[in-house]
Design a protein around this motif. Structure first.
Motif, PDB file in Angstrom:
ATOM      1  N   GLN A   4       0.428  -1.523  -0.148  1.00 43.25           N
ATOM      2  CA  GLN A   4      -0.314  -0.092   0.401  1.00 43.25           C
ATOM      3  C   GLN A   4       0.886   0.941  -0.126  1.00 43.25           C
ATOM      4  OE1 GLN A   4      -3.029   0.025  -0.294  1.00 43.25           O
ATOM      5  NE2 GLN A   4      -3.524  -1.889  -0.258  1.00 43.25           N
ATOM      6  N   ARG A   6      -0.648   4.437  -0.414  1.00 44.51           N
ATOM      7  CA  ARG A   6      -1.298   5.828  -0.022  1.00 44.51           C
ATOM      8  C   ARG A   6      -1.041   5.953   0.984  1.00 44.51           C
ATOM      9  NH1 ARG A   6      -7.798   5.264  -0.143  1.00 44.51           N
ATOM     10  NH2 ARG A   6      -8.132   6.950   0.356  1.00 44.51           N
ATOM     11  N   ASN A   7      -1.109   7.439   1.192  1.00 48.65           N
ATOM     12  CA  ASN A   7      -0.812   8.153   2.232  1.00 48.65           C
ATOM     13  C   ASN A   7      -1.894   8.169   2.854  1.00 48.65           C
ATOM     14  OD1 ASN A   7      -0.092  10.306   3.815  1.00 48.65           O
ATOM     15  ND2 ASN A   7      -0.429  11.912   2.423  1.00 48.65           N
ATOM     16  N   ASN A   8      -1.294   7.327   4.662  1.00 48.23           N
ATOM     17  CA  ASN A   8      -2.967   7.317   5.351  1.00 48.23           C
ATOM     18  C   ASN A   8      -2.439   8.498   6.611  1.00 48.23           C
ATOM     19  OD1 ASN A   8      -4.282   5.473   4.076  1.00 48.23           O
ATOM     20  ND2 ASN A   8      -3.013   3.621   4.948  1.00 48.23           N
ATOM     21  N   TYR A  11      -6.182   9.482   8.427  1.00 44.34           N
ATOM     22  CA  TYR A  11      -6.679   8.478   8.359  1.00 44.34           C
ATOM     23  C   TYR A  11      -6.335   7.662  10.442  1.00 44.34           C
ATOM     24  CZ  TYR A  11      -8.608   3.746   9.865  1.00 44.34           C
ATOM     25  OH  TYR A  11      -8.691   2.714  10.437  1.00 44.34           O
ATOM     26  N   TYR A  12      -4.834   7.722  10.289  1.00 47.02           N
ATOM     27  CA  TYR A  12      -3.802   7.545  11.734  1.00 47.02           C
ATOM     28  C   TYR A  12      -4.020   8.562  12.669  1.00 47.02           C
ATOM     29  CZ  TYR A  12      -2.628   3.363  10.072  1.00 47.02           C
ATOM     30  OH  TYR A  12      -2.303   1.983   9.565  1.00 47.02           O
ATOM     31  N   ARG A  28      -5.903  14.800   1.710  1.00 48.74           N
ATOM     32  CA  ARG A  28      -4.444  14.023   1.173  1.00 48.74           C
ATOM     33  C   ARG A  28      -3.369  14.842   0.388  1.00 48.74           C
ATOM     34  NH1 ARG A  28      -3.657   9.718  -2.168  1.00 48.74           N
ATOM     35  NH2 ARG A  28      -6.106   9.061  -2.673  1.00 48.74           N
ATOM     36  N   SER A  31      -1.765  17.066   2.089  1.00 47.73           N
ATOM     37  CA  SER A  31      -0.714  16.114   2.853  1.00 47.73           C
ATOM     38  C   SER A  31       0.633  15.617   2.101  1.00 47.73           C
ATOM     39  CB  SER A  31      -0.938  14.868   3.664  1.00 47.73           C
ATOM     40  OG  SER A  31      -0.414  14.241   4.607  1.00 47.73           O
ATOM     41  N   SER A  82       1.832  15.301   8.634  1.00 44.18           N
ATOM     42  CA  SER A  82       1.550  13.919   9.439  1.00 44.18           C
ATOM     43  C   SER A  82       0.593  14.527   9.877  1.00 44.18           C
ATOM     44  CB  SER A  82       2.269  13.454  10.212  1.00 44.18           C
ATOM     45  OG  SER A  82       3.445  13.238   9.662  1.00 44.18           O
TER      46      SER A  82
END
Length: 319
Positions: A4, A6-8, A11-12, A28, A31, A82
């Motif tokens: 993966q 993808r920049n998560n 989500y975190y 995103r 980010s 982040s």
């Protein structure tokens, strides 16, 4: 299993802080942009350190200052990428545009922490280049801190009073620009055409870029006009020019300028001058012979290494 990529980060690290949720926040794409700027800042910092290694330690001051600026900025941009280092603040102006519609806007206070550390270093780069005296440098840095703190406080205020802090910050900025375009520029001319040209190029770049920061503040934290993603691009471009481009130009222009010409007489810890002074303080001459200490001209004795009471130089071969 496919990795993966993808920049998560969003989500975190969500958009809720201290029980409030920022409904006007980066996506995103914002980010990703912050992480990209972080990478450029970190790369530039390592390049500046690499260029410093090629020079004598006495001549690395501008490399170290500029590399430090980019290292700190890289940490700040990593935090913003982040989705950390922010707080939701209620907007003063509610907009109907879907990109900025909402009650609470994401305000990155970590950006101001970055500026509080890095902008004085940029001023130090410029004013050391101009050979300005230390009292003046310290006072201009104080004005810079006032500007940054006023910007942060104004961003965290939700009412119309934020513009009072904005005005104080702009006044401090005008004082800094005055030194860049007038006082420091005139002083740099005393050290030669090459030094003057170096300061004019880097100082003019800084003045032009720094004028744009209040505009960015006014349409983002202040007026809630542009979306946080657009705010990220606006501030990111300004920071890249003000730090990376500025740093590269400054170091390139300083390649043939000895810091000693600017009054920066820096001693190396393993240089000949260091050991000579250290031995002199310990009462040892250049040949390793102990030199007798005297308490000055008392009771008719001379205060040097001469014959007591005569003032004549000593003929002792061990002195």
């Amino acid at each position: 299993m496919e990795l993966q990529k993808r920049n998560n980060a969003l989500y975190y690290n969500g958009h809720t802080v201290n029980g409030r949720t920022a409904d006007i926040h980066i996506t995103r794409r914002g980010s990703d942009w912050y992480f990209a700027v972080c990478a450029v800042m970190a790369t530039a910092a390592f390049v500046f350190i690499g260029l410093a290694i090629r020079r004598h330690r006495r001549n690395r001051i501008f490399h170290y200052i500029t590399a430090g600026v980019c290292f700190v900025a890289a940490i700040a941009y990593f935090s913003m990428g982040s989705n950390l280092g922010f707080t939701p603040i209620q907007v003063e102006f509610a907009r109907s545009d879907p990109k900025v519609r909402g009650v609470y806007r994401e305000i990155f206070y970590v950006r101001y922490i970055d500026w509080f550390v890095t902008t004085p270093l940029l001023i130090l780069d410029l004013m050391l280049t101009a050979g300005m005296p230390w009292p003046t440098i310290l006072f201009v840095i104080l004005a810079d801190w006032i500007m940054i703190v006023c910007g942060l406080v104004g961003a965290l205020v939700r009412s119309i009073y934020k513009w009072g802090f904005f005005a104080f910050g702009c006044f401090a900025l005008l004082y800094i620009l005055y030194h860049l375009v007038w006082e420091s520029r005139r002083n740099a001319l005393r050290y030669g055409t090459d030094v003057h040209r170096t300061f004019v190029m880097t100082g003019a770049l800084t003045a032009l870029v720094w004028i744009c920061y209040p505009i960015a503040w006014g349409v983002s934290e202040g007026g809630n006009v542009i979306a946080p993603d657009s705010e990220a691009v606006f501030y990111g471009i300004l920071d890249l020019v003000a730090k990376v481009v500025f740093g590269a130009l400054l170091i390139w222009r300083h390649r043939d300028i000895d810091p000693a010409r600017l009054g920066l007489h820096i001693r190396d810890y393993d240089g000949d001058d260091y050991y000579t002074e250290k031995m002199h303080r310990n009462g040892v001459d250049g040949g390793g012979v102990q030199v007798p200490h005297h308490n000055g001209a008392t009771n008719g004795h001379s205060n040097g290494a001469g014959v007591p009471g005569t003032g004549a130089p000593s003929h002792n071969p061990n002195v």
